[in-house]
Structure formats: C-alpha cells, structure tokens
Write an enzyme that holds these catalytic residues in place. Structure first.
Site, PDB file in Angstrom:
ATOM      1  N   HIS A 134       0.838  -1.198   0.000  1.00  0.00           N
ATOM      2  CA  HIS A 134       0.000   0.000   0.000  1.00  0.00           C
ATOM      3  C   HIS A 134       0.878   1.254   0.000  1.00  0.00           C
ATOM      4  CE1 HIS A 134      -3.548   2.504   1.206  1.00  0.00           C
ATOM      5  NE2 HIS A 134      -2.573   3.248   1.707  1.00  0.00           N
ATOM      6  N   GLU A 135       1.888   1.272   0.867  1.00  0.00           N
ATOM      7  CA  GLU A 135       2.752   2.461   0.925  1.00  0.00           C
ATOM      8  C   GLU A 135       3.495   2.644  -0.391  1.00  0.00           C
ATOM      9  OE1 GLU A 135       2.242   4.549   3.132  1.00  0.00           O
ATOM     10  OE2 GLU A 135       1.066   3.228   4.407  1.00  0.00           O
ATOM     11  N   HIS A 180       1.805   4.455  -3.288  1.00  0.00           N
ATOM     12  CA  HIS A 180       1.705   5.916  -3.261  1.00  0.00           C
ATOM     13  C   HIS A 180       2.716   6.577  -4.186  1.00  0.00           C
ATOM     14  CE1 HIS A 180      -1.585   6.453  -0.583  1.00  0.00           C
ATOM     15  NE2 HIS A 180      -1.028   5.764   0.399  1.00  0.00           N
ATOM     16  N   GLU A 211      -6.297   6.731  -1.880  1.00  0.00           N
ATOM     17  CA  GLU A 211      -6.153   5.632  -0.922  1.00  0.00           C
ATOM     18  C   GLU A 211      -6.830   4.364  -1.453  1.00  0.00           C
ATOM     19  OE1 GLU A 211      -4.201   5.564   1.530  1.00  0.00           O
ATOM     20  OE2 GLU A 211      -3.724   7.698   1.620  1.00  0.00           O
ATOM     21  N   ASP A 257      -5.088   0.812  -2.062  1.00  0.00           N
ATOM     22  CA  ASP A 257      -5.590  -0.460  -1.517  1.00  0.00           C
ATOM     23  C   ASP A 257      -5.746  -1.500  -2.620  1.00  0.00           C
ATOM     24  OD1 ASP A 257      -5.730   0.322   1.110  1.00  0.00           O
ATOM     25  OD2 ASP A 257      -7.859   0.871   1.050  1.00  0.00           O
TER      26      ASP A 257
END
Ligand SMILES: *[C@@H]1O[C@H](CO)[C@@H](O)[C@H](O)[C@H]1NC(C)=O
Ligand SMILES: *[C@@H]1O[C@H](CO)[C@@H](O)[C@H](O)[C@H]1NC(C)=O
Ligand SMILES: *[C@@H]1O[C@H](CO)[C@@H](O)[C@H](O)[C@H]1NC(C)=O
Ligand SMILES: *[C@@H]1O[C@H](CO)[C@@H](O)[C@H](O)[C@H]1NC(C)=O
Ligand SMILES: *[C@@H]1O[C@H](CO)[C@@H](O)[C@H](O)[C@H]1NC(C)=O
Length: 710
Positions: free
Chosen positions: A559-560, A563, A612, A616
């Site tokens: 997930h990070e 970004h 976000e 995900d």
C-alpha cells in the site's frame, strides 16, 4: 543414468540373450519405480500438504482469528463480517480498530520494559530513561514538593501580579525565556523545518500557537465553555497562592486575550481553500508587519547557536493571524503589561500540569469533565502510566525506541521483514512493466523511484546502530523535584533537536516513534517507513505462515509503495499517459466503490478517498503476486490449524484482518475509506479471491466486473 547402467551390463555379460533379459528386468524395475513414486506423490499431496504451524505464536494467531471473525458469515456475501464480525459487534459506539488494539499492546510492552528491574549501568541512557519514567510515576514525591518548584519558576520569569514579588518585567524578555527555556509558545509557534528539496536547509517557520481554549463563538454552549475555562484558571491562580479578587481579574483578561487571538486565527481548511498556506518573508519585514514582538532577539534566543540577521528569510504561516496577534498585544497599555505577564504564565502552568502535583491534575480533570459535558464528547481518562510513557517517549525517544526494538523486533524479525519488503518491491517492479495507461517516460521515472527507494525498518538507523561516541542526555539534571527534571529534559531535547539540524547532512527524520503502528511513505525523501510497532503479531512474525506475513504486513508495505503513483493519478498529473485509458480506469474505480452501501450514519465522501482506494486496490494485487512468486521459490509453507483455510485463503483472511475496525467518524482528515470498503472494495475486484473462495458469479464478492487500473 539408464545408459550407464546398460553399458555396464553389456560389458559384464557380453551375450545378446542375457542382454534381452536385462532389458526386460530393467523395464519392470522402471515401472515399479514409477508406481512407488506415484504412490509417494499421492500420499504427499493428500496427507502432508502444507504442514499446520503449531507453535505458540501460530496458536495465538488462530485464537485471534477465531475471536475477531464470525464463522457464520458467508465469505462470498460479506467477507468483512467473516473476518471482523465478532470484533465489531462489541463496539457499537466507540471508534476502535485492530490497529488500536495493537497500539495498546505496544503501550503495555513499553510499560513492562520500563517497569522491569533490569540492572542498567548507572547513568547509562537506559538507566536515565527508566529513572525518568519512575520519577513521573512517583506521585507521592511529586505531591510532597507541592507548588513550591513552580513558584520558583515563576520567580525566575520575573514574577507576576497574582502572587509573590512583582517587578513589572519586560514583556519581550519573558516571551523570549518562555520560548527558549520552557518550550512554551503563548502567542505564536516558531520551529525549524527542512526545505522539501535538497540540500534541505532548515527554514524558520512561524505559525499559530496551540490554543489552550480551541473554541470559537459559534461553538455550542460557548458562554458556558468560557466560564469553565475561567474557573479553571482561577483554580490555578489560587493554588499558586493568589488573592481571589486579583486572580479573577487576571484570569478574565487572559480568557478574553485568548478569544481575541482565536478570532484572528483562520482554520487550516479555510487557509487551504484560499491558497494562503504560508508566505516567505524576512525577520525585518515581519518586524514591520507585527511590531509588538521583538522578533530578532526572540528568534535568536530560540534558535541559538544559529546566527540570525534581520534579512534572514523565514516562512510565516497565516500572516493575517500574526498581524492580528501583534495588534492584540499592542492594545494593552504598557502600564498593564502585568496582564500579559499573567496570561503567559497561566499558559505555562497549563502546559506544565503533567509535571505538577495532584491538585493541579484535579483542576485539569475538572475542566475536561466540564468540557465533555458541554461539547458532548465521550470522556477520555488516560491513566498516569500512559501519560508517563508518552513523556518518556517524548524526551528519550531514541533510547526507548532501541529498548522496544530489542525486546520485540529481534534480528530475525528485522531480517524477515526486510526480505518481505524486497519481495514486494520486486513484484511491483515486475508489474510496473505491464501497466497499460502509463507512458514510457513516467514508467522509467517510477521504476527509478522504486529502485532508489530507501526503506527504514523497525526504527531509524541511528536508533538501531547508535553512535557509541554520542553522549545524549548528559545535560539532563535529575531533581530535586520532578518539575525540575521535566524542565531539564525539555531543554535537553531542544538542544538535541537543534544539533540535529546543524550537525550531520540531512537524512529523513521519522514522523512516528518506533513503537507506533503507522507506516508511511515520504514522497519528498523517497523513503518508506515501517515502525517495529506495526511489524508485530497479528500482522507479522517470522514464525507465521508466509501467507499471513504477505497478506497482512506485505499488503501494508505494498500500500505504501503504491503511493509512488499518486502523482500520476491526480487530475493533470500525467499528461503523457494514455489519458482516456487512465480516466476510464479511475472512473471505474470510483463507481466500483460507490456501488457499496455504507454503514448507517456514515457520511463518507468517496471522491476524497480516490488515491487511498487506488493504493488499496494495488496493494492486494502486488502482495498476492509477491506471495505467488515466493511460493514458487520456497518449499515448506505452513497453514494455521483449525481454520480450514488454504494458504491463498489465509492470505486474504490476513489482509482483511489488518482492516478490522469501525469507521473513524471524528477524524475528517482521514482520507481512507471506511474499513468495510477497504476490505470489500479491493477483494471483490480480485478474480483470484473469488476463485480461492469459490464465490459464484453474481455474489457480492464476485460481481463479475473488474476495474483494471493495476
Ligand atoms: C454472524 O453472522 C451471522 C450471519 O450473517 C449473523 O446472523 C450473526 O448475527 C453474526 N454474529 C455477530 C456476532 O455479528
Ligand atoms: C521578594 O523579594 C525579596 C527581596 O528580593 C526576597 O527577600 C523575598 O524572599 C521575596 N519574596 C518572595 C515571596 O519571593
Ligand atoms: C517588544 O519589543 C518590540 C521591539 O523592540 C517593541 O516594539 C514592543 O513594544 C515590545 N513589546 C511590548 C509589549 O513591550
Ligand atoms: C474539582 O471538582 C470537585 C467537584 O466539583 C471539587 O470538589 C474540587 O475542589 C475540584 N478540584 C479542584 C482542584 O478545584
Ligand atoms: C464529494 O466531494 C466532491 C469534491 O470535494 C464534491 O464535488 C461532491 O459534491 C461531494 N459529494 C458529496 C455527496 O458530498
């Protein structure tokens, strides 16, 4: 091998008949070998499979899955209830989630570390850390000192009209002392922050202070709130030996000063909308705009030993507030500077309450109870040990961080987590080649970002490998009272922070403590941070089945990493990309999330959560790909006993468990979707999920249509 065997045979026997017989024997032998082999294979698949992991950590995890999940819920209809159903049913009103459960566990771990009777060498960093915590917990000693240490501090600041000797102190002098020696910021905050671009030189920032009384006139029950604060300040003044009438007069002026300052301050949201987040200026210009403060001498004291001149560039957030603040101060006649002095000292006393005796604690508790009645917030009572852990963590973070890592994130854990991260990173790197909407230039750019990304695992480097020559905390004096210890720690921390800015070349400084449960990616530094507090059961353990580590911690990592793509997904972020393709996929994503009905009472606006949600979605895809690859390379995957889940099912179960929680209705800044959507959004879009859980087409978790952003 067969050839060698035959040649050997023919050389030894030499006759063609024997040779034929040899061939016959060999075929029979081969056939029986194949038979034995197949039986073995069959046996292996049917009875061994992945071995159940029966170690204590695995059994604990099974227990945790059984208590959080609702086995009666159908995974294809409501996977969220299947994974989180029981956990949620107990918590109807309060916003809690599995991360909060872990956060509390970590606090208990810290408590155990600090309360253990480990024989630390005298004056070692650990011993000082523990000594501070114990002093904080020793409320008997704190009560025995009473208000005397605080009265001494007030004398050092030149006294005040409310009690003791009064000498009309200089406003600018008191302000300077408060900011530089006590870390108290009554009118504005000043701090250093590195510039976002290299060489990351620190820049002085001037911002609104943290208001003691953060309520505006349009707040419900505003007059009652003002009265509650007034009575609180009166209590503080009386506890410090003030005369009732004088205290009332000064406390009233202080309240009215605070409300005037608040009116000058614009809320952050409004400033964002107006595009007035900050302004670059110089100290000299600021002096002209806000003349009531002696800026140069104030900032010099605050940031010594940095040399500052009037032409020093600074960054001012909310310039209008700073102007208004200067006017509020300027309106006070010089002969009534005693009002300003009292206002500043009351602010300091409020700030120091954690270090004061129980009378002051009670006054503050009374205030927060009253405020809870007036504003309708649910009561929060934080036990003393938690407050003391917070303060210990604040002043002794590197040492407490190292102690936490030592206790909970041993070398095996750190290596396994680093390995997991590189599997995720490699999977994303492979997947990046297949993205359809991205152009070649951006693809290369993202690839470079990914390969150059720095990962910090567990704790910052200087915590994991401390410099033995560096002697922190040498300047801290313990006692004689806890207040003096507290103030000494606060000065020491300020000096360390300043040295950090002046000393070694810039490196990313962590926004969280090692024991916290927040992972994050810093775009400007291209650093991914995974604190040890997060890489704990039930999300990660080197002894878990890999499916769990990849599904839980692995998807958090993925997930990070996702970004990285934020910059391309925002409107206008990637002009060279295949715009119709990208738009189509983003629209698909948005519609996909909007197709779910939200829990009753939730006012969530999904268009704010686009980035976000995209992260995900990508996280599940990438973590699964990384897990598959890992499975191909490694033997010996285990499963969890009693759950009846295959490794791939376990992967999704672990992904879901990270998300268990109720929506955070209070935090308007939270850009994540509510937990149920963070589970159903990505998983119902994942064909492999439907396959592994045998979800028929048309069930909620297998709608049959898939967005293909990733
Ligand atoms: C578990 O799921 C079943 C079926 O959906 C439901 O009837 C039951 O109320 C759930 N139990 C809890 C504790 O939520
Ligand atoms: C006030 O000042 C005098 C002289 O400086 C000193 O002796 C006295 O102790 C002070 N009183 C208080 C309450 O601090
Ligand atoms: C603080 O110092 C500045 C600059 O010397 C001066 O203009 C201002 O009046 C002082 N403020 C107060 C409240 O005395
Ligand atoms: C707090 O409130 C209680 C009851 O309202 C009161 O008796 C007590 O004196 C207050 N405590 C302080 C320190 O003012
Ligand atoms: C959600 O936010 C967007 C953008 O801020 C806004 O245009 C839209 O009207 C909002 N939708 C709802 C239902 O509030």
């Amino acid at each position: 091998m067969a050839t060698v065997w035959t040649q050997q045979g023919s050389r030894e026997e030499g006759s063609s008949r024997r040779n034929l017989l040899g061939w016959g024997l060999m075929i029979i032998l081969l056939l029986s070998l194949i038979l034995v082999f197949s039986v073995l294979l069959f046996y292996t698949f049917h009875t061994c499979g992945p071995r159940p992991c029966e170690s204590p950590v695995c059994l604990e995890l099974v227990a945790s899955y059984l208590t959080t999940g609702n086995a009666s819920a159908l995974p294809c209809t409501d996977f969220f209830s299947f994974v989180c159903g029981n956990l949620m049913s107990g918590w109807t009103k309060e916003s809690r989630n599995i991360l909060q459960v872990l956060k509390e566990k970590n606090q208990n771990r810290l408590r155990k570390i600090l309360e253990a009777s480990a024989p630390w060498p005298p004056d070692s960093e650990e011993e000082k850390t523990v000594r501070f915590y114990k002093a904080c917990m020793d409320t008997d000693a704190i009560d025995a000192s009473g208000a005397e240490p605080l009265i001494q501090v007030i004398e050092e600041l030149g006294g005040w009209r409310i009690s003791g000797n009064w000498t009309l102190p200089d406003f600018n002098h008191t302000l300077k002392l408060l900011m530089s020696q006590y870390g108290s910021f009554p009118f504005f905050k000043a701090y250093l922050r590195p510039q976002p671009s290299p060489p990351h030189l620190p820049v002085i920032q001037i911002d609104q202070p943290e208001f003691q009384m953060p309520f505006r006139p349009d707040q419900k029950n505003y007059p009652e709130i003002l009265r509650a604060y007034l009575s609180y300040l009166q209590q503080l003044g009386t506890l410090l030996g003030g005369d009732e009438k004088v205290v009332l007069e000064h406390a009233s002026v202080s309240i009215s000063t605070t409300s005037k300052l608040l009116l000058a301050a614009k809320p952050l949201d409004q400033r964002k909308q107006e595009g007035k987040l900050f302004q670059e200026t110089t100290i000299a210009q600021l002096q002209e705009m806000a003349p009531s403060i002696d800026w140069l001498s104030c900032l010099r004291a605050m940031f010594s030993p940095v040399t500052l001149s009037p032409s020093q560039p600074i960054m001012v957030h909310d310039l209008e507030y700073i102007r208004g603040m200067s006017q509020v101060i300027g309106q006070t006649p010089k002969s009534r500077n005693d009002y300003l002095q009292s206002h500043m000292i009351l602010g300091l006393v409020s700030m120091l309450i954690p270090a004061l005796d129980s009378h002051f604690q009670n006054a503050q508790r009374n205030l927060s109870q009253k405020l809870q009645e007036l504003t309708g917030q649910s009561p929060i009572t934080i036990p003393r040990w938690k407050k003391c852990i917070e303060q210990t963590g604040n002043f002794f973070e590197p040492t407490l961080g190292a102690m936490f890592v030592q206790e909970t994130f041993s070398h095996g854990g750190r290596d396994a987590a680093t390995q997991l991260f590189s599997e995720i990173q490699n999977a994303l790197s492979r997947h990046l080649k297949k993205l359809r909407w991205i152009d070649e230039g951006s693809r290369r750019e993202a690839q470079t970002k990914l390969s150059k990304m720095k990962v910090e695992m567990g704790a910052p480097e200087e915590v994991l490998k401390p410099d033995p020559a560096k002697q922190d905390y040498q300047d801290i004096n313990f006692g004689p009272s806890f207040l003096q210890t507290f103030l000494s720690c606060s000065r020491s921390l300020r000096e360390r922070t300043m040295r950090g800015f002046l000393g070694p070349p810039y490196s990313h400084s962590w926004k969280v403590s090692p024991w916290e449960v927040n992972a994050y990616y810093s775009m400007s530094d291209n650093v991914a941070v995974f604190p040890a507090g997060l890489l704990q059961p039930p999300f990660f353990h080197p002894g878990y089945p890999s499916a769990v580590n990849f599904g839980a911690a692995g998807s958090v990592m993925a997930h990070e990493l996702m970004h990285i793509f934020d910059q391309y997904l925002v409107p206008g972020g990637c002009p060279a990309c295949d715009m119709p393709g990208l738009h189509g996929e983003l629209l698909c994503l948005q519609q996909h999330y909007e197709s779910f009905s939200l829990p009753a009472g939730s006012t969530f606006n999904s268009s704010h959560a686009l980035l976000e949600n995209a992260a995900d979605m990508g996280a599940v895809v990438i973590a699964m790909q990384a897990y598959r690859k890992w499975q191909q390379k490694h033997k010996g995957e285990t499963i969890l006993p009693s759950l009846g889940l295959s490794p791939y099912q376990l992967f999704y179960q672990s992904y879901g468990q990270v998300m268990c929680g109720t929506p955070n209705l209070q935090d308007a800044q939270d850009l994540h979707s509510p937990p149920i959507l963070r589970v159903h959004g990505p998983l119902s879009n994942t064909p492999t999920f439907a396959r592994y859980f045998n979800c028929p087409k048309g069930t909620p978790m297998n709608p049959g249509k898939h967005c293909q952003l990733w």
